[in-house]
Design a protein around this motif. Structure first.
Motif, PDB file in Angstrom:
ATOM      1  N   ASP A  18     -17.531   0.369   6.136  1.00 12.93           N
ATOM      2  CA  ASP A  18     -18.288   1.597   5.928  1.00 12.93           C
ATOM      3  C   ASP A  18     -19.764   1.210   5.958  1.00 12.93           C
ATOM      4  O   ASP A  18     -20.302   0.754   4.953  1.00 12.93           O
ATOM      5  N   GLY A  19     -20.382   1.343   7.111  1.00 10.00           N
ATOM      6  CA  GLY A  19     -21.757   0.868   7.282  1.00 10.00           C
ATOM      7  C   GLY A  19     -21.775  -0.646   7.174  1.00 10.00           C
ATOM      8  O   GLY A  19     -21.080  -1.330   7.913  1.00 10.00           O
ATOM      9  N   SER A  20     -22.503  -1.176   6.213  1.00 12.13           N
ATOM     10  CA  SER A  20     -22.553  -2.631   6.045  1.00 12.13           C
ATOM     11  C   SER A  20     -21.609  -3.106   4.941  1.00 12.13           C
ATOM     12  O   SER A  20     -21.577  -4.292   4.619  1.00 12.13           O
ATOM     13  N   THR A  21     -20.831  -2.187   4.368  1.00 12.56           N
ATOM     14  CA  THR A  21     -19.935  -2.519   3.264  1.00 12.56           C
ATOM     15  C   THR A  21     -18.493  -2.640   3.740  1.00 12.56           C
ATOM     16  O   THR A  21     -17.995  -1.758   4.435  1.00 12.56           O
ATOM     17  N   TRP A  22     -17.821  -3.725   3.352  1.00 18.76           N
ATOM     18  CA  TRP A  22     -16.404  -3.889   3.656  1.00 18.76           C
ATOM     19  C   TRP A  22     -15.597  -3.243   2.535  1.00 18.76           C
ATOM     20  O   TRP A  22     -15.873  -3.434   1.358  1.00 18.76           O
ATOM     21  N   MET A  23     -14.598  -2.467   2.921  1.00 18.64           N
ATOM     22  CA  MET A  23     -13.766  -1.727   1.976  1.00 18.64           C
ATOM     23  C   MET A  23     -12.302  -2.078   2.199  1.00 18.64           C
ATOM     24  O   MET A  23     -11.907  -2.447   3.304  1.00 18.64           O
ATOM     25  N   ILE A  24     -11.509  -1.949   1.149  1.00 17.31           N
ATOM     26  CA  ILE A  24     -10.058  -2.017   1.301  1.00 17.31           C
ATOM     27  C   ILE A  24      -9.444  -0.774   0.686  1.00 17.31           C
ATOM     28  O   ILE A  24      -9.959  -0.219  -0.287  1.00 17.31           O
ATOM     29  N   ASP A  25      -8.368  -0.314   1.289  1.00 17.75           N
ATOM     30  CA  ASP A  25      -7.511   0.708   0.708  1.00 17.75           C
ATOM     31  C   ASP A  25      -6.160   0.042   0.526  1.00 17.75           C
ATOM     32  O   ASP A  25      -5.748  -0.778   1.354  1.00 17.75           O
ATOM     33  N   PHE A  26      -5.459   0.383  -0.555  1.00 10.81           N
ATOM     34  CA  PHE A  26      -4.173  -0.259  -0.809  1.00 10.81           C
ATOM     35  C   PHE A  26      -3.151   0.745  -1.314  1.00 10.81           C
ATOM     36  O   PHE A  26      -3.506   1.790  -1.860  1.00 10.81           O
ATOM     37  N   GLU A  27      -1.896   0.424  -1.096  1.00 10.70           N
ATOM     38  CA  GLU A  27      -0.785   1.272  -1.523  1.00 10.70           C
ATOM     39  C   GLU A  27       0.328   0.367  -2.029  1.00 10.70           C
ATOM     40  O   GLU A  27       0.837  -0.464  -1.282  1.00 10.70           O
ATOM     41  N   GLY A  28       0.683   0.536  -3.292  1.00 15.28           N
ATOM     42  CA  GLY A  28       1.741  -0.269  -3.886  1.00 15.28           C
ATOM     43  C   GLY A  28       3.005   0.512  -4.194  1.00 15.28           C
ATOM     44  O   GLY A  28       3.996  -0.054  -4.616  1.00 15.28           O
ATOM     45  N   ASN A  29       2.974   1.808  -3.968  1.00 12.68           N
ATOM     46  CA  ASN A  29       4.092   2.702  -4.282  1.00 12.68           C
ATOM     47  C   ASN A  29       4.568   2.498  -5.719  1.00 12.68           C
ATOM     48  O   ASN A  29       5.759   2.343  -5.989  1.00 12.68           O
ATOM     49  N   LEU A  30       3.630   2.500  -6.637  1.00 19.19           N
ATOM     50  CA  LEU A  30       3.940   2.272  -8.048  1.00 19.19           C
ATOM     51  C   LEU A  30       4.811   3.366  -8.656  1.00 19.19           C
ATOM     52  O   LEU A  30       5.472   3.145  -9.666  1.00 19.19           O
ATOM     53  N   HIS A  31       4.807   4.545  -8.033  1.00 21.65           N
ATOM     54  CA  HIS A  31       5.572   5.664  -8.581  1.00 21.65           C
ATOM     55  C   HIS A  31       6.896   5.895  -7.849  1.00 21.65           C
ATOM     56  O   HIS A  31       7.585   6.870  -8.112  1.00 21.65           O
ATOM     57  N   GLY A  32       7.244   5.003  -6.930  1.00 26.84           N
ATOM     58  CA  GLY A  32       8.544   5.057  -6.260  1.00 26.84           C
ATOM     59  C   GLY A  32       8.755   6.228  -5.326  1.00 26.84           C
ATOM     60  O   GLY A  32       9.845   6.794  -5.273  1.00 26.84           O
ATOM     61  N   ALA A  33       7.736   6.592  -4.554  1.00 28.66           N
ATOM     62  CA  ALA A  33       7.886   7.696  -3.591  1.00 28.66           C
ATOM     63  C   ALA A  33       8.995   7.374  -2.586  1.00 28.66           C
ATOM     64  O   ALA A  33       9.063   6.264  -2.055  1.00 28.66           O
ATOM     65  N   ALA A  34       9.854   8.329  -2.338  1.00 29.08           N
ATOM     66  CA  ALA A  34      11.018   8.117  -1.475  1.00 29.08           C
ATOM     67  C   ALA A  34      10.640   7.846  -0.016  1.00 29.08           C
ATOM     68  O   ALA A  34      11.396   7.210   0.712  1.00 29.08           O
ATOM     69  N   ASN A  35       9.475   8.309   0.401  1.00 30.96           N
ATOM     70  CA  ASN A  35       9.071   8.139   1.801  1.00 30.96           C
ATOM     71  C   ASN A  35       8.309   6.834   2.041  1.00 30.96           C
ATOM     72  O   ASN A  35       7.839   6.595   3.145  1.00 30.96           O
ATOM     73  N   ILE A  36       8.192   5.992   1.022  1.00 34.28           N
ATOM     74  CA  ILE A  36       7.504   4.703   1.182  1.00 34.28           C
ATOM     75  C   ILE A  36       8.515   3.613   0.851  1.00 34.28           C
ATOM     76  O   ILE A  36       8.697   3.231  -0.307  1.00 34.28           O
ATOM     77  N   ARG A  37       9.204   3.129   1.894  1.00 31.93           N
ATOM     78  CA  ARG A  37      10.313   2.196   1.672  1.00 31.93           C
ATOM     79  C   ARG A  37      10.002   0.764   2.090  1.00 31.93           C
ATOM     80  O   ARG A  37      10.605  -0.160   1.576  1.00 31.93           O
ATOM     81  N   THR A  38       9.099   0.580   3.036  1.00 28.87           N
ATOM     82  CA  THR A  38       8.861  -0.756   3.589  1.00 28.87           C
ATOM     83  C   THR A  38       7.391  -1.148   3.433  1.00 28.87           C
ATOM     84  O   THR A  38       6.542  -0.305   3.121  1.00 28.87           O
ATOM     85  N   PHE A  39       7.112  -2.416   3.673  1.00 31.93           N
ATOM     86  CA  PHE A  39       5.721  -2.865   3.687  1.00 31.93           C
ATOM     87  C   PHE A  39       4.943  -2.089   4.751  1.00 31.93           C
ATOM     88  O   PHE A  39       3.811  -1.672   4.529  1.00 31.93           O
ATOM     89  N   GLY A  40       5.566  -1.859   5.906  1.00 36.07           N
ATOM     90  CA  GLY A  40       4.927  -1.070   6.961  1.00 36.07           C
ATOM     91  C   GLY A  40       4.547   0.323   6.477  1.00 36.07           C
ATOM     92  O   GLY A  40       3.477   0.832   6.803  1.00 36.07           O
TER      93      GLY A  40
END
Length: 152
Positions: free
Chosen positions: A33-55
């Protein structure tokens, strides 16, 4: 950006402070984002049914990053705080490995099953099926793409 055109670096945290904030096995994407490096992450901490794999976890993080969707699962980083383990191709619906050894450790696995790198949403699965039939039967693939509303 049009659907299917995004590609992100997939990274894992290598500093203790960052690793303590991000749940183990989370999907983490790096973007600028401009000159700043950012990360977004998803750990599925709440067990969403549509998030099953690392992909799937990577795809959710990448989707938020691409749209700049407000989230607490985002932070600014220095590049020495993360290590690249591959890339995420939205058009292929999969993580493309660059450093399988480091990712294996991050995921807590001895071996990464290929299916763990794939997204499991219906659109990605349809795209992969279309790719398998495109060469032997291009006319059928075009018609299926048209009916499913997928790019040809």
């Amino acid at each position: 950006m049009p659907h299917g055109s995004r590609q992100f670096d997939v990274v894992i945290p290598v500093c203790e402070v960052l690793a303590s904030v991000i749940a183990p096995s989370s999907g983490v994407v790096l973007w600028q984002d401009g000159s700043t490096w950012m990360i977004d992450f998803e750990g599925n901490l709440h067990g969403a049914a549509n998030i099953r794999t690392f992909g799937d976890r990577v795809a959710h993080a990448a989707g938020r990053a691409a749209t700049r969707y407000p989230t607490v699962a985002r932070c600014a980083v220095r590049l020495d705080q993360v290590e690249s383990v591959g890339s995420f191709s939205e058009s292929q619906g999969q993580v493309i490995l660059g450093s399988p050894e480091q990712l294996t450790k991050w995921l807590g696995l001895e071996v990464i099953p290929y299916g763990e790198l794939l997204t499991t949403d219906a659109r990605s699965q349809a795209r992969r099926h279309l790719e398998r039939i495109r060469r032997p039967n291009p006319a059928l693939a075009r018609e299926m793409s048209r009916r499913l509303g997928l790019p040809r």
